[in-house]
Write a protein that holds these residues in place. Structure first.
Motif, PDB file in Angstrom:
ATOM      1  N   SER A 121      -6.410   1.906   0.680  1.00 53.51           N
ATOM      2  CA  SER A 121      -6.322   1.202  -0.311  1.00 53.51           C
ATOM      3  C   SER A 121      -6.169   1.574  -1.700  1.00 53.51           C
ATOM      4  O   SER A 121      -6.794   2.308  -2.394  1.00 53.51           O
ATOM      5  N   TYR A 134      -8.420  -4.340   2.497  1.00 51.55           N
ATOM      6  CA  TYR A 134      -7.951  -3.442   1.729  1.00 51.55           C
ATOM      7  C   TYR A 134      -7.141  -3.790   0.783  1.00 51.55           C
ATOM      8  O   TYR A 134      -6.854  -2.887  -0.148  1.00 51.55           O
ATOM      9  N   GLU A 152       0.737  -1.298   0.046  1.00 51.78           N
ATOM     10  CA  GLU A 152       0.101  -0.192   0.013  1.00 51.78           C
ATOM     11  C   GLU A 152       0.773   1.262   0.055  1.00 51.78           C
ATOM     12  O   GLU A 152       0.560   2.073  -0.631  1.00 51.78           O
TER      13      GLU A 152
END
Lengths: 236, 394
Positions: B321, B157, B106
């Motif tokens: 996300s 996510y 991420e």
């Protein structure tokens, strides 16, 4: 326990991401994941095949014990190993109950079903049993300060128990669940040790161990009942 | 709170003190806190440890900086402790591994979109989809070793699926190198590279520490394999950094990177108790910044604005996300490979890397063995209704 913001399940993900995640994982795996070709099992088998043992039972320190060990051979080694295991378990068990006493003594934990005096008594029994095993090992000419292979393995096995009980965030009920695991295992361990002592011709030890097992059965009963009450009390 | 590197004085260095109780606070909740709270804790531990690492090297090489470097390093050690100890003890080492890989996916995805230099953005995307594949392999291990669903950690996510196979990520060392940014690069470019370098060091060191703690032989192999790739990323990201920066410049940029990252954490934290920690540490970093600005002026006899511009912080990492971006990168770029410092097609990969990994994988590939036939299923593969009965054959 309360209902709250637990976010670990897929239901708490947004609806769109939930279906999309599953579909994407399946599609990507279909295109890119390796086939199941038995290599998972093969790696494990190869290492098991080549593995050395975790260690050995120590050679006795006195000449008399060395002579005796030559006579009794493998039977003695097994007994020493299992005595060492139970000694390690009782020593660690003493610390488990000390951690439990700390948890029960915290001001936030007044509303639990545990008889703290009885809990302290169990702790003292654990230490007494540790000392009993210490004496038995000395009598056999074994070193009670050494870590035998089964003592080592039972130490690995018990790591999670102390993690549960010593975590300030766990409840008395959660910690009792860990103690119950310890007591169930301990009861079975003492029963086996009695059989082993008899099998190796140590009836005097077996008699002492029977007394210890009776105490263990009482511990198991008390811990199980406290856990039952704690859970039902919480559910009321 | 708007921060300017030149205007915000922060907590003076001599007033930056912690007690042990402050360093070891209530940890975050594995179950209830947002996954990005944990992502921030992991990221900032990496950033702090890299700041310490940089100063450890400087201490060995700079006589006149010994005292201030020692003073700054002590506080940064304590900041790293405070941040790292936010991880709770109910995370198994493998669950923390999942969190490390989610952080890598991420954060790198966000940085890749912020990076103004197209070549370096490519370098971030290249590593991103490799981390994505690590997440998939470790998720298979978590399922098959501990019987747990990695999504309990990633919280929906981050996708859990294969990308460029881990087994194909092993390269010969010279093919891990990246062309460095130049001294006139944007401040954001420099902060991105420093941040990711710290993150990769941290994950490498974590895997090297916990790998031997596993009993399972395949787990031991998988950690050895991914730790090896993490060491490649240390080369990948460290080589982005201008090797001609002098020690004072490096120290100034490291402090700026810490301020920039803490500001991002404080702005986006959802847990008020943890946000207060980020704000305190941001204030401390601003104090460090003032110390280093003075040193820079006194010793370098230069204006720090040459490196920091007007002192305003570049756009921050987005802790959210990056699913759509990541999926696009995987679809378009999984087949890319390296030849020296260039990104090339699969067919043009440097032969030395192919030979390198053929040797490594000659007795089997841990990452392939652990994930054979595995795809992520909510509740673990035992919950996969389409897969029939898995009972052991009689």
């Amino acid at each position: 326990m309360v209902t709250g913001m637990n976010r670990t399940g897929l239901d708490t993900a947004t609806a769109s991401s939930k279906a999309s995640m599953i579909a994407y994982a399946q599609a990507q795996a279909a295109a890119r994941a390796p086939e199941s070709d038995g290599s998972f099992e093969a790696v494990h088998m190869a290492y098991i095949e080549e593995a050395e043992c975790v260690g050995t039972v120590p050679v006795p320190a006195t000449v008399k014990a060395i002579v005796a060990s030559r006579r009794t051979g493998r039977r003695r080694d097994v007994l020493i190993d299992k005595l060492g295991e139970r000694l390690a378990f009782e020593r660690a068990g003493t610390r488990l109950y000390e951690a439990m006493l700390l948890k029960c003594g915290a001001p936030a934990e007044v509303n639990h079903p545990i008889d703290v005096a009885a809990l302290a008594h169990i702790r003292d029994d654990e230490e007494m049993h540790f000392r009993l095993l210490h004496r038995c090992m000395e009598k056999l000419g074994a070193d009670p300060t050494a870590m035998t292979p089964c003592a080592d393995v039972v130490g690995v096995q018990g790591l999670g128990l102390m993690q549960v009980i010593s975590d300030p965030r766990t409840t008395v009920g959660q910690a009792l669940n860990a103690l119950l695991s310890a007591e169930l295992s301990d009861n079975a361990g003492w029963a086996l040790l009695i059989e082993l002592a008899e099998h190796t011709g140590h009836e005097d030890m077996a008699t002492d161990f029977n007394a210890a097992l009776q105490a263990k059965q009482q511990h198991l009963g008390m811990v199980g009942e406290w856990l039952r009450q704690a859970v039902l009390q919480e559910a009321t | 709170m708007s921060v300017n590197l030149f205007d915000s004085s922060g907590c003076p260095l001599d007033r930056q003190r912690f007690t042990w109780k402050e360093l070891v606070q209530n940890p975050l909740s594995k179950l209830d806190d947002d996954a990005f709270t944990r992502v921030r804790a992991i990221l900032m531990n990496g950033v702090e440890l890299d700041a310490v690492r940089t100063k450890q090297a400087m201490l060995r090489m700079n006589g006149e900086l010994r005292v201030p470097v020692a003073q700054l390093m002590r506080v940064e050690q304590e900041q790293a402790s405070l941040v790292n100890w936010l991880l709770s003890a109910d995370h198994s080492p493998l669950e923390t591994t999942i969190a490390h890989e989610q952080t890598a996916v991420e954060v790198t995805a966000s940085v890749a979109q912020l990076e103004p230099d197209p070549y370096l953005a490519q370098a971030y995307r290249y590593a991103l989809l490799e981390h994505f594949d690590h997440l998939y392999r470790f998720s298979a291990l978590l399922d098959r070793l501990e019987g747990k669903d990695a999504n309990n950690i990633t919280q929906g996510y981050t996708d859990i699926a294969p990308a460029r196979p881990t087994t194909e990520q092993h390269r010969s060392p010279e093919n891990d190198l990246i062309e460095p940014y130049g001294m006139d690069a944007a401040l954001s470019t420099k902060l991105h590279a420093l941040t990711l370098t710290g993150g990769e060091y941290q994950t490498h060191d974590y895997y090297m520490t916990i790998g031997p703690m596993f009993a399972d032989p395949l787990a031991r192999q998988l950690y050895a394999e991914v730790a090896s790739i993490q060491s490649q990323y240390i080369t990948h990201y460290s080589s982005m950094i201008d090797p001609h920066e002098n020690p004072m410049e490096k120290m100034l940029l490291a402090e700026a990177a810490e301020v920039w990252n803490y500001q991002a954490c404080a702005e986006q934290e959802s847990n008020p108790r943890i946000r207060a920690i980020w704000e305190r540490l941001l204030d401390y970093e601003m104090g460090h910044m003032q110390v280093v600005l003075h040193l820079f002026k006194d010793l370098e006899r230069r204006d720090p604005a040459q490196l920091l511009g007007d002192g305003s912080l570049p756009p921050r990492i987005r802790f959210a996300s990056q699913r759509d971006f990541v999926r696009r990168v995987i679809a378009a770029e999984s087949s890319l490979r390296k030849d020296g410092t260039e990104f090339v097609s699969e067919e043009a990969e440097a032969p030395a890397s192919i030979g390198w990994r053929e040797h490594l994988n000659a007795e089997g590939s841990p990452s392939m063995a652990v994930s054979g036939g595995w795809h992520w299923t909510p509740g673990t593969e035992l919950n996969d209704a389409s897969d029939g009965d898995r009972s052991t054959p009689a």
